[in-house]
Design an enzyme around this catalytic site. Structure first.
Site: not given
Ligand code: CUO
Length: 681
Positions: A356, A200, A196, A352, A392, A337
């Protein structure tokens, strides 16, 4: 650690950077001599660092060296973007090395590693250089903090080469009294978290165009995270847990708790925990330049939903863009995103990323306790937390609403005329046909790069992780065309029954279809038997890319070659997590194989050079995504009228086979990797 090697060249074990004395931070200037000679007579190869005119670093330096760094925070992103641009702009490798050496002891450590890694991955003169695994640079982000005290003790007492690995038990963050803990082995898997982070790194949402403007990056954001959700939900079903509920209502208490038990060694503090029942709040933290209300997220979210339903997006200049069948999902991925490719960031926001952030500040939204964000605020660690999957699940839902608004694939779009798949099976040596076997294995990660202690030398942490027996697919295909053709073989698996034991409908089962492999094959006239090994999956990176089961104090040439080769391809699903855990009694799943016409799938471009691992989730460096079909094809859309079950969906070029995934609760050594792993580049 100013002289720690960042990369071990072939045949070299110890390297130090010879920095100009004025490169040391001010506070060390009066002891420059002592620091620069701290290794005394040790035989070190020296890399001279050239003195350059240092550019203005005031923006990246505005984050303290010991603060936690988060890509999800726009202010941190801007600083990192600035640093990446500086690293990318250095004329030569010597200049880059010089600036990096200057920054290393000044700039925030995590921002430094992130920015330098992005630059190394994207500069034409360094992109073939391996980026060190983050488990080795920041082992504190992956392992129980108590390990490091034990590691130091071991290193002080035992000379390199004779040291014992520090065992990390499987259950160290919680107990099964919390049902969510049943899938902690999956959430906390080092390989999954490394993937992950690497994803990114390869697909940053801000930075120079060469790093951000990649073919179908928004669509890949959708697909890779959708696949993570599907895999996680299968893991939950295997462990008697329901699929993750999407976090729709931002004002409802969050029942999922998480106590990370990680210490940030850079910040010198423990990561905050989130007890059960926390409620999100408006965020107002001047120190992080972060102020927004939950209603802002809700407003942006409604605007995106409006765009999805009308299939029209504002372009920020008074016009609109259509969300069509080909590029719609890519635009939506970047909007949601959000990346800097979002068509109108002022209007659609940063949903998104803000999610977070709001979750990661729930324990101290106005900074009155001077607490940093929780692990949900860092892409390196976020997948450990159960709430990651609730958020998610919501993000994926938005994509799915859009996908469900597109016309279902017609039979004509699905068939490959004259191609008939007649038999598919899985062969695991020593097991019944169509059985996948899973178990635990133990593997080592080297901690010494990320720890600062003497005497130096490798010290390993030994982790227990899920693993499976290697297996192969056998696919029998009849080509009744009058010529040889090329096909793309697409292999998926999905559970057959839902939480209540009912057989899945096509609609629900397709959401849990996980890609296992995708490859092209020649189809001669008549019958073809295709064989494919699980270790060659287009999804995965080899085992050695995640773990280091060699002692680098006494490496063989082959070990070093393997290290070089595997660190190079860091993005990709870890091979040891390819197969869901299954159950002891045998978990029933369906294997689905489809062969499509390569003429319709192919992207005309040069052959890739170098890293080809993990392509399905990570694409190919400097090239277009090598499959023209929509990502997740053919399961990205609703089934056509009359398709109630997977069997109804089938055309002759597809086949379904029931399979069983059987878990043994034993620790089994990893199978030898058949020698091919070292030479796969
Ligand atoms: Cu990968 Cu939310 O995008 O973490």
């Amino acid at each position: 650690r100013p002289h720690e090697p960042v990369y071990v060249p072939k045949g070299e074990r110890k390297v130090q950077f010879d920095v100009p004395p004025n490169y040391l931070p001010d506070k060390y200037q009066n002891m420059a001599e002592r620091i620069l000679n701290r290794f005394g007579n040790e035989s070190l190869s020296s890399i001279p660092i050239k003195q350059i005119a240092i550019p203005d670093l005031s923006l990246p330096l505005s984050l303290s060296r010991r603060d936690n760094f988060s890509l999800f925070l726009p202010s941190h992103r801007k600083m990192a973007g600035h640093l990446i641009t500086l690293f990318m702009g250095m004329r030569t490798i010597e200049d880059l090395l010089s600036l990096a050496a200057y920054c290393r002891d000044r700039v925030n450590a995590q921002m430094f590693v992130y920015s330098l890694s992005v630059a190394i991955l994207h500069r034409p003169d360094t992109k073939h250089l391996p980026v060190p695994q983050l488990t080795e640079v920041f082992p504190d982000k992956y392992m129980d903090s108590s390990v490091f005290h034990r590691a130091k003790e071991e290193a002080n007492v035992v000379p390199p080469g004779s040291r014992n690995a520090i065992e990390i038990p499987l259950d160290w963050t919680a107990t099964d009294a919390d049902p969510e803990h049943r899938v902690a082995y999956w959430r906390e898997d080092v390989g999954i978290n490394l993937h992950h982070w690497h994803w990114h790194l390869v697909y940053p949402f801000e930075g120079p165009p060469v790093a951000v403007q990649k073919d179908r990056r928004g669509e890949l954001f959708y697909y890779m995270h959708h696949a993570i959700m599907a895999r996680y939900n299968i893991e939950r079903l295997c462990n008697n847990l329901p699929r993750a509920r999407r976090l729709m209502n931002l004002r409802e208490p969050i029942p999922e708790a998480y106590f990370p038990k990680l210490d940030s060694m850079v910040a010198g503090r423990a990561w905050p925990a989130r007890p059960a029942g926390f409620v999100l709040s408006d965020v107002n933290r001047a120190a992080d330049a972060m102020r927004f209300d939950l209603s802002d997220i809700e407003r942006y979210r409604d605007r995106i939903m409006e765009a999805v339903h009308t299939r029209q997006v504002r372009n920020g200049k008074g016009g609109v863009i259509q969300l069509d069948e080909v590029t719609g999902i890519d635009i939506l991925g970047n909007m949601m995103e959000a990346s800097i490719l979002s068509p109108d960031p002022a209007y659609y926001g940063d949903v998104h990323n803000m999610g977070h952030v709001a979750i990661s500040f729930a324990h101290d939204p106005d900074h009155r306790y001077l607490e940093p964000f929780t692990i949900m605020g860092d892409a390196t660690t976020a997948m450990r937390d159960p709430v990651f999957y609730r958020w998610h699940a919501y993000v994926d839902h938005v994509f799915q609403v859009f996908k469900d608004s597109l016309p279902p694939y017609t039979v004509e779009q699905l068939v490959f005329p004259g191609i008939n798949v007649t038999d598919i099976r899985i062969n695991t040596p020593g097991a019944n046909p169509n059985t996948l076997n899973t178990h635990w294995s133990k593997s080592d990660v080297d901690l010494s790069r990320g720890l600062d202690f003497t005497p130096r030398g490798s010290i390993m942490a030994r982790l227990t992780h899920l693993n499976h027996d290697d297996f192969s697919y056998n696919i029998t295909v009849n080509n009744s065309n009058n010529k040889e053709l090329i096909g793309t073989v697409r292999i998926f698996i999905a559970p057959r029954f839902d939480e209540t034991g009912r057989q899945f409908t096509f609609h629900d089962q397709r959401m849990l279809m996980i890609e296992m492999d995708k490859f092209t094959t020649q189809l001669k006239r008549g019958q073809n038997v295709i064989s494919r090994e699980s270790v060659d999956s287009a999804l995965t990176i080899p085992f050695e890319a995640t773990f280091r089961n060699v002692d680098l104090n006494r490496p063989s040439d082959q070990d070093i070659a393997a290290y070089d080769a595997f660190n190079f391809c860091g993005c990709g699903w870890p091979q040891h997590m390819l197969v869901p855990k299954g159950t002891k009694s045998g978990y029933p799943m369906d294997m689905f194989v489809m062969i499509t016409n390569y003429e319709l799938d192919r992207v005309n471009q040069r052959d890739p050079t170098g890293c080809r691992e993990g392509v399905s989730f990570c694409g190919l460096r400097d090239l277009k995504y090598p499959d023209l079909r929509p990502m997740n094809f053919p399961f990205d859309r609703l089934g056509r009228t009359g398709v109630g079950s997977l069997n109804d969906f089938l055309t002759p070029n597809m086949k379904v086979q029931p399979i069983t995934v059987r878990f043994s609760d034993i620790v089994k050594p990893r199978q030898p990797s058949r020698g091919q792993t070292v030479i796969r580049l």
